[in-house]
Design a protein around this motif. Structure first.
Motif, PDB file in Angstrom:
ATOM      1  N   ILE A 173       0.843  -1.202   0.000  1.00 54.50           N
ATOM      2  CA  ILE A 173       0.000   0.000   0.000  1.00 54.50           C
ATOM      3  C   ILE A 173       0.875   1.247   0.000  1.00 54.50           C
ATOM      4  O   ILE A 173       0.632   2.194  -0.765  1.00 54.50           O
ATOM      5  CB  ILE A 173      -0.952   0.002   1.209  1.00 54.50           C
ATOM      6  N   HIS A 174       1.889   1.247   0.845  1.00 60.04           N
ATOM      7  CA  HIS A 174       2.802   2.393   0.914  1.00 60.04           C
ATOM      8  C   HIS A 174       3.435   2.651  -0.450  1.00 60.04           C
ATOM      9  O   HIS A 174       3.540   3.809  -0.890  1.00 60.04           O
ATOM     10  CB  HIS A 174       3.894   2.138   1.950  1.00 60.04           C
ATOM     11  N   THR A 175       3.874   1.586  -1.123  1.00 61.13           N
ATOM     12  CA  THR A 175       4.561   1.754  -2.398  1.00 61.13           C
ATOM     13  C   THR A 175       3.622   2.295  -3.464  1.00 61.13           C
ATOM     14  O   THR A 175       4.001   3.146  -4.272  1.00 61.13           O
ATOM     15  CB  THR A 175       5.177   0.423  -2.855  1.00 61.13           C
ATOM     16  N   ARG A 176       2.379   1.810  -3.483  1.00 64.08           N
ATOM     17  CA  ARG A 176       1.415   2.365  -4.445  1.00 64.08           C
ATOM     18  C   ARG A 176       1.209   3.849  -4.185  1.00 64.08           C
ATOM     19  O   ARG A 176       1.221   4.657  -5.126  1.00 64.08           O
ATOM     20  CB  ARG A 176       0.078   1.618  -4.376  1.00 64.08           C
ATOM     21  N   ASN A 177       1.017   4.225  -2.954  1.00 65.25           N
ATOM     22  CA  ASN A 177       0.797   5.643  -2.644  1.00 65.25           C
ATOM     23  C   ASN A 177       2.016   6.500  -2.986  1.00 65.25           C
ATOM     24  O   ASN A 177       1.881   7.683  -3.300  1.00 65.25           O
ATOM     25  CB  ASN A 177       0.447   5.811  -1.167  1.00 65.25           C
ATOM     26  N   LEU A 178       3.192   5.890  -2.931  1.00 68.50           N
ATOM     27  CA  LEU A 178       4.415   6.619  -3.228  1.00 68.50           C
ATOM     28  C   LEU A 178       4.679   6.734  -4.725  1.00 68.50           C
ATOM     29  O   LEU A 178       5.154   7.772  -5.202  1.00 68.50           O
ATOM     30  CB  LEU A 178       5.608   5.907  -2.555  1.00 68.50           C
ATOM     31  N   LYS A 179       4.339   5.677  -5.496  1.00 70.19           N
ATOM     32  CA  LYS A 179       4.844   5.588  -6.864  1.00 70.19           C
ATOM     33  C   LYS A 179       3.794   5.626  -7.971  1.00 70.19           C
ATOM     34  O   LYS A 179       4.138   5.829  -9.134  1.00 70.19           O
ATOM     35  CB  LYS A 179       5.651   4.286  -7.017  1.00 70.19           C
ATOM     36  N   LYS A 180       2.535   5.408  -7.652  1.00 67.37           N
ATOM     37  CA  LYS A 180       1.517   5.314  -8.704  1.00 67.37           C
ATOM     38  C   LYS A 180       0.644   6.565  -8.759  1.00 67.37           C
ATOM     39  O   LYS A 180       0.488   7.286  -7.768  1.00 67.37           O
ATOM     40  CB  LYS A 180       0.622   4.087  -8.472  1.00 67.37           C
ATOM     41  N   ARG A 181       0.055   6.797  -9.926  1.00 63.23           N
ATOM     42  CA  ARG A 181      -0.872   7.920 -10.065  1.00 63.23           C
ATOM     43  C   ARG A 181      -2.143   7.689  -9.250  1.00 63.23           C
ATOM     44  O   ARG A 181      -2.713   8.626  -8.684  1.00 63.23           O
ATOM     45  CB  ARG A 181      -1.239   8.117 -11.549  1.00 63.23           C
ATOM     46  N   LEU A 182      -2.612   6.430  -9.204  1.00 62.65           N
ATOM     47  CA  LEU A 182      -3.800   6.091  -8.406  1.00 62.65           C
ATOM     48  C   LEU A 182      -3.354   5.667  -7.013  1.00 62.65           C
ATOM     49  O   LEU A 182      -2.606   4.694  -6.867  1.00 62.65           O
ATOM     50  CB  LEU A 182      -4.572   4.939  -9.046  1.00 62.65           C
ATOM     51  N   ASN A 183      -3.805   6.363  -5.971  1.00 62.91           N
ATOM     52  CA  ASN A 183      -3.450   5.928  -4.623  1.00 62.91           C
ATOM     53  C   ASN A 183      -4.288   4.723  -4.225  1.00 62.91           C
ATOM     54  O   ASN A 183      -5.210   4.303  -4.934  1.00 62.91           O
ATOM     55  CB  ASN A 183      -3.589   7.078  -3.619  1.00 62.91           C
ATOM     56  N   TRP A 184      -3.970   4.150  -3.091  1.00 62.41           N
ATOM     57  CA  TRP A 184      -4.613   2.906  -2.662  1.00 62.41           C
ATOM     58  C   TRP A 184      -6.123   3.069  -2.503  1.00 62.41           C
ATOM     59  O   TRP A 184      -6.891   2.203  -2.938  1.00 62.41           O
ATOM     60  CB  TRP A 184      -3.980   2.420  -1.368  1.00 62.41           C
ATOM     61  N   ASN A 185      -6.557   4.130  -1.875  1.00 62.27           N
ATOM     62  CA  ASN A 185      -7.986   4.302  -1.633  1.00 62.27           C
ATOM     63  C   ASN A 185      -8.771   4.372  -2.936  1.00 62.27           C
ATOM     64  O   ASN A 185      -9.854   3.796  -3.065  1.00 62.27           O
ATOM     65  CB  ASN A 185      -8.239   5.551  -0.786  1.00 62.27           C
ATOM     66  N   THR A 186      -8.225   5.080  -3.922  1.00 61.14           N
ATOM     67  CA  THR A 186      -8.901   5.160  -5.224  1.00 61.14           C
ATOM     68  C   THR A 186      -8.851   3.810  -5.928  1.00 61.14           C
ATOM     69  O   THR A 186      -9.846   3.352  -6.503  1.00 61.14           O
ATOM     70  CB  THR A 186      -8.243   6.237  -6.099  1.00 61.14           C
ATOM     71  N   TYR A 187      -7.695   3.171  -5.876  1.00 60.01           N
ATOM     72  CA  TYR A 187      -7.513   1.891  -6.547  1.00 60.01           C
ATOM     73  C   TYR A 187      -8.499   0.843  -6.026  1.00 60.01           C
ATOM     74  O   TYR A 187      -9.166   0.166  -6.804  1.00 60.01           O
ATOM     75  CB  TYR A 187      -6.078   1.413  -6.334  1.00 60.01           C
ATOM     76  N   PRO A 278       2.803  -4.772 -11.153  1.00 62.15           N
ATOM     77  CA  PRO A 278       3.350  -4.897  -9.796  1.00 62.15           C
ATOM     78  C   PRO A 278       4.658  -4.139  -9.603  1.00 62.15           C
ATOM     79  O   PRO A 278       5.098  -3.972  -8.468  1.00 62.15           O
ATOM     80  CB  PRO A 278       3.574  -6.404  -9.653  1.00 62.15           C
ATOM     81  N   PHE A 279       5.302  -3.707 -10.677  1.00 60.95           N
ATOM     82  CA  PHE A 279       6.530  -2.928 -10.551  1.00 60.95           C
ATOM     83  C   PHE A 279       6.205  -1.535 -10.029  1.00 60.95           C
ATOM     84  O   PHE A 279       5.158  -0.968 -10.330  1.00 60.95           O
ATOM     85  CB  PHE A 279       7.240  -2.802 -11.901  1.00 60.95           C
ATOM     86  N   ASN A 280       7.139  -0.958  -9.286  1.00 62.17           N
ATOM     87  CA  ASN A 280       6.908   0.369  -8.711  1.00 62.17           C
ATOM     88  C   ASN A 280       7.498   1.486  -9.559  1.00 62.17           C
ATOM     89  O   ASN A 280       7.480   2.641  -9.147  1.00 62.17           O
ATOM     90  CB  ASN A 280       7.444   0.438  -7.276  1.00 62.17           C
ATOM     91  N   ARG A 600      12.597   1.642   2.332  1.00 57.19           N
ATOM     92  CA  ARG A 600      13.434   1.396   1.160  1.00 57.19           C
ATOM     93  C   ARG A 600      12.607   1.034  -0.068  1.00 57.19           C
ATOM     94  O   ARG A 600      12.993   1.327  -1.201  1.00 57.19           O
ATOM     95  CB  ARG A 600      14.398   0.246   1.446  1.00 57.19           C
ATOM     96  N   GLN A 601      11.491   0.350   0.159  1.00 57.26           N
ATOM     97  CA  GLN A 601      10.688  -0.156  -0.949  1.00 57.26           C
ATOM     98  C   GLN A 601      10.267   0.989  -1.866  1.00 57.26           C
ATOM     99  O   GLN A 601       9.744   2.001  -1.430  1.00 57.26           O
ATOM    100  CB  GLN A 601       9.441  -0.876  -0.412  1.00 57.26           C
ATOM    101  N   GLY A 602      10.516   0.833  -3.159  1.00 60.14           N
ATOM    102  CA  GLY A 602      10.132   1.851  -4.118  1.00 60.14           C
ATOM    103  C   GLY A 602      11.140   2.963  -4.298  1.00 60.14           C
ATOM    104  O   GLY A 602      10.900   3.890  -5.067  1.00 60.14           O
ATOM    105  N   VAL A 603      12.261   2.877  -3.584  1.00 57.52           N
ATOM    106  CA  VAL A 603      13.276   3.933  -3.672  1.00 57.52           C
ATOM    107  C   VAL A 603      14.566   3.313  -4.204  1.00 57.52           C
ATOM    108  O   VAL A 603      15.364   2.767  -3.436  1.00 57.52           O
ATOM    109  CB  VAL A 603      13.529   4.601  -2.308  1.00 57.52           C
ATOM    110  N   PRO A 604      14.795   3.355  -5.512  1.00 57.98           N
ATOM    111  CA  PRO A 604      16.013   2.746  -6.063  1.00 57.98           C
ATOM    112  C   PRO A 604      17.252   3.518  -5.651  1.00 57.98           C
ATOM    113  O   PRO A 604      17.178   4.650  -5.152  1.00 57.98           O
ATOM    114  CB  PRO A 604      15.783   2.829  -7.575  1.00 57.98           C
ATOM    115  N   ALA A 605      18.394   2.903  -5.863  1.00 59.11           N
ATOM    116  CA  ALA A 605      19.659   3.591  -5.625  1.00 59.11           C
ATOM    117  C   ALA A 605      19.747   4.806  -6.538  1.00 59.11           C
ATOM    118  O   ALA A 605      19.175   4.823  -7.635  1.00 59.11           O
ATOM    119  CB  ALA A 605      20.822   2.636  -5.883  1.00 59.11           C
ATOM    120  N   ASP A 606      20.448   5.824  -6.081  1.00 59.04           N
ATOM    121  CA  ASP A 606      20.626   7.022  -6.903  1.00 59.04           C
ATOM    122  C   ASP A 606      21.501   6.689  -8.112  1.00 59.04           C
ATOM    123  O   ASP A 606      22.645   6.234  -7.957  1.00 59.04           O
ATOM    124  CB  ASP A 606      21.292   8.129  -6.087  1.00 59.04           C
ATOM    125  N   LEU A 607      20.947   6.909  -9.313  1.00 58.46           N
ATOM    126  CA  LEU A 607      21.717   6.668 -10.524  1.00 58.46           C
ATOM    127  C   LEU A 607      22.709   7.805 -10.740  1.00 58.46           C
ATOM    128  O   LEU A 607      22.328   8.970 -10.771  1.00 58.46           O
ATOM    129  CB  LEU A 607      20.795   6.576 -11.745  1.00 58.46           C
TER     130      LEU A 607
END
Length: 633
Positions: A173-187, A278-280, A600-607
């Protein structure tokens, strides 16, 4: 220390020939070496194809066995009491003594080829812990013979599904809210409408699985009752993509694709990214989009693709039946070393290869999946068998030690490394500086205080059990949402506290560069994060998946005898229940965090350098990344 008994289901017995006795004694030697030394020696050549451990089979069983063995107390005695022929092979009854405990006996079962079938671990408080053959799974109720659900039942099942996800999930849920256009409640609101409009079992299965695909976590699993299965498909048409400028094209002709089923392809992709990926990350969803198109799992307004459009033509998409992929065989494959014509190959192991060009050393790590286990302590100081992680570590160590100078730049290629076993041996060998375990935080609920479920979620790690036993009653009180953070695999400290781990050798590379992409997942993510955090690694390529979920919980949903939706959590074995099974769900029960508490989830290493995907380099992007790195070395 709890009494530990290894046993296997016994069968009818017959006489054993002298030749068979010799082979049984050889099998005993393998078991003796495995349990006496407890150094992760590989026994894979001596395991039957059907071997299961910890409720798992296949790749996962091979990965978890070494972790379990490392937690067993010292073995003081092991000897054969008797042996006999069985209906399906052979059995050995062994006398043993662990540490200072009372002697006991256990049974090891062998098949007709004298391969080990399975082992099962019991103690006085876990009915079946994480070392053991999985109980025979009952066949799923055939839903084709069951009346379809009413609208009210569909709504109740969906509401229960959401309730339990929100009660136990720690990352999705946290990752969806962080990374997707649709948040969990809407989804969840939009998906409920789709869910309750299902009009038959096949449609419900598809809607449920798409809901699960949209749960943003690669370690989760949403599996519908197996009596309702979709046909496996494939098409000869392959889509490619570019990134960060997004467009799709046909890989054979390189013609730009503008639409699927008449719908603009950008619109189809955006819906897919919002609802069914399922990818973030966008780059992860681009890769997954082309895969589900290829395998007939992409839905465009309820229909699979029938055609794709280019500026010049509309091309029919034809799907044929395909066979399932042998993932086990693929994970067992040795790393390939072709495609590096300008490099001198120095060493070629199971999952690693080492090359040299001028003053640059290249180490490619295909994956961290080792069916032979670790092969020693995480410093890999003992002789290791060839299909273990330590064998590859020692190959890297010897190769680097043989270099005439340490004045080298090091490139570590992790592109398309899908993760696998816990990777501390690689960090210990390659890290420039002391490093730490990742931090994990567990949800504090009734599930974690159940001894059987907790051992399952702790992967049978005795250090983690000791850590849990040392928590205060106040810390365990359910008024607290989470338990304190601890080290994930407890490598730096027996009490699972976060302590620096010294590298095996203080090597002095001029520079360490990590090559990564969206298919660097799980323990590959872990390696990238920690090499950047502790070795100042220069990160090049595409963002890693940032999906390193540590612990999960399984839930089975069914209708009870009164037709009411019910859910039961379980660990390594499916629970017994009376009713009609609908589906199972696996979701994260822990979250991986930084020292600051940031997830950490959804936060890749700095490129440090992103290498774009283009029409021209799409098929060989990994080599394009390496070429660009060499151009700036």
């Amino acid at each position: 220390m709890n009494k530990i008994i290894l046993m296997l289901c016994l069968c009818l017995t017959w006489a054993v020939s002298v030749a068979d006795e010799t082979k049984i004694e050889q099998a005993f030697e393998h078991v003796l070496n495995l349990l006496l030394d407890q150094q992760y020696e590989t026994i894979e050549p001596h395991l039957a194809d059907t071997f299961q451990v910890g409720g798992y089979d296949g790749m996962t069983a091979a990965q978890i066995l070494p972790q379990i063995l490392s937690q067993l107390p010292p073995l003081r005695k092991l000897e054969i009491k008797n042996h006999s022929k069985t209906e399906s092979g052979y059995e050995m009854v062994l006398n043993y003594q662990l540490h200072d405990e009372e002697p006991g006996e256990f049974v090891v079962g062998l098949n007709d080829a004298f391969k080990i079938v399975s082992m099962q671990l019991f103690d006085n408080f876990v009915a079946q812990s994480s070392l053991g053959s999985k109980a025979q799974k009952a066949e799923d109720t055939d839903l084709n013979s069951v009346p379809f659900l009413t609208v009210q039942q569909l709504a109740d099942v969906y509401d229960l599904l959401i309730e339990k996800i929100e009660q136990y999930d720690m990352e999705g849920i946290h990752t969806r809210n962080l990374k997707k256009r649709l948040n969990w409640n809407t989804y969840k609101k939009l998906q409920k409408k789709i869910f309750i409009e299902s009009d038959e079992w096949q449609t419900l299965a598809r809607n449920f699985e798409e809901f699960g695909s949209g749960f943003v976590n690669l370690h989760s699993n949403f599996e519908f009752n197996k009596s309702i299965q979709s046909e496996l498909k494939k098409t000869a048409i392959e889509l490619g993509f570019t990134y960060p400028e997004i467009l799709f094209f046909l890989t054979d002709s390189k013609q730009r694709v503008t639409a699927i089923n008449g719908q603009p392809i950008w619109q189809a992709f955006q819906h897919f990214e919002d609802f069914a990926c399922p990818f973030n990350s966008t780059i992860g969803c681009l890769s997954h989009f082309t895969y589900v198109f290829k395998t007939g799992q992409l839905w465009i307004e309820g229909m699979i693709p029938s055609d794709v459009s280019t500026p010049k033509a509309v091309i029919p998409v034809v799907y044929e039946t395909r066979e399932s992929v042998d993932r086990m065989a693929r994970h067992k494959e040795r790393i390939q070393v072709d495609g590096y014509e300008d490099w001198e190959l120095l060493a070629h192991g199971l999952k690693v290869a080492v090359w040299k060009q001028s003053q640059t050393v290249l180490i490619k790590i295909k994956s961290f999946v080792y069916f032979g286990g670790r092969g020693g302590g995480y410093r890999c100081e003992e002789p290791a068998d060839e299909n273990t992680m330590c064998a590859d570590i020692q190959l890297i160590r010897t190769t680097l030690d043989n270099l005439k100078s340490e004045d080298y730049a090091l490139i570590i290629d992790l592109q398309d490394n899908g993760g696998g076993n816990e990777n501390t041996p690689f960090l210990a060998e390659l890290s420039q500086h002391p490093f730490e375990d990742l931090r994990v935080i567990f949800r504090n609920s009734d599930l974690l205080h159940d001894d059987t479920l907790r051992q399952y979620m702790f992967y049978g790690n005795q250090r983690a059990e000791d850590w849990y036993a040392g928590l205060t009653d106040e810390q365990k009180d359910l008024s607290h949402a989470f338990l304190p953070a601890r080290a994930d695999f407890c490598q730096g400290d027996v009490r699972c506290t976060i302590k620096p781990i010294q590298p095996n050798k203080q090597r002095a590379f001029k520079k360490i560069t990590i090559l990564t992409n969206q298919n660097c997942v799980s323990s590959c993510d872990d390696f990238v994060w920690r090499m950047q955090d502790y070795s100042n690694a220069f990160i090049v390529g595409l963002p890693n998946a940032a999906d390193a979920t540590y612990s999960r919980i399984d839930l089975v949903f069914y209708l009870d005898k009164d037709g009411q939706p019910t859910v039961v959590p379980f660990g390594q074995n499916p629970p017994d229940f009376e009713g009609t099974k609908l589906f199972t769900v696996t979701i994260p029960y822990s979250k991986t965090v930084k020292a600051s508490g940031e997830v950490r989830q959804g936060v890749p290493a700095d490129l440090n350098l992103m290498v774009p995907v283009t029409v021209d380099n799409y098929a060989t992007h990994d080599k394009a990344v390496l070429k660009q790195v060499m151009a700036i070395q």
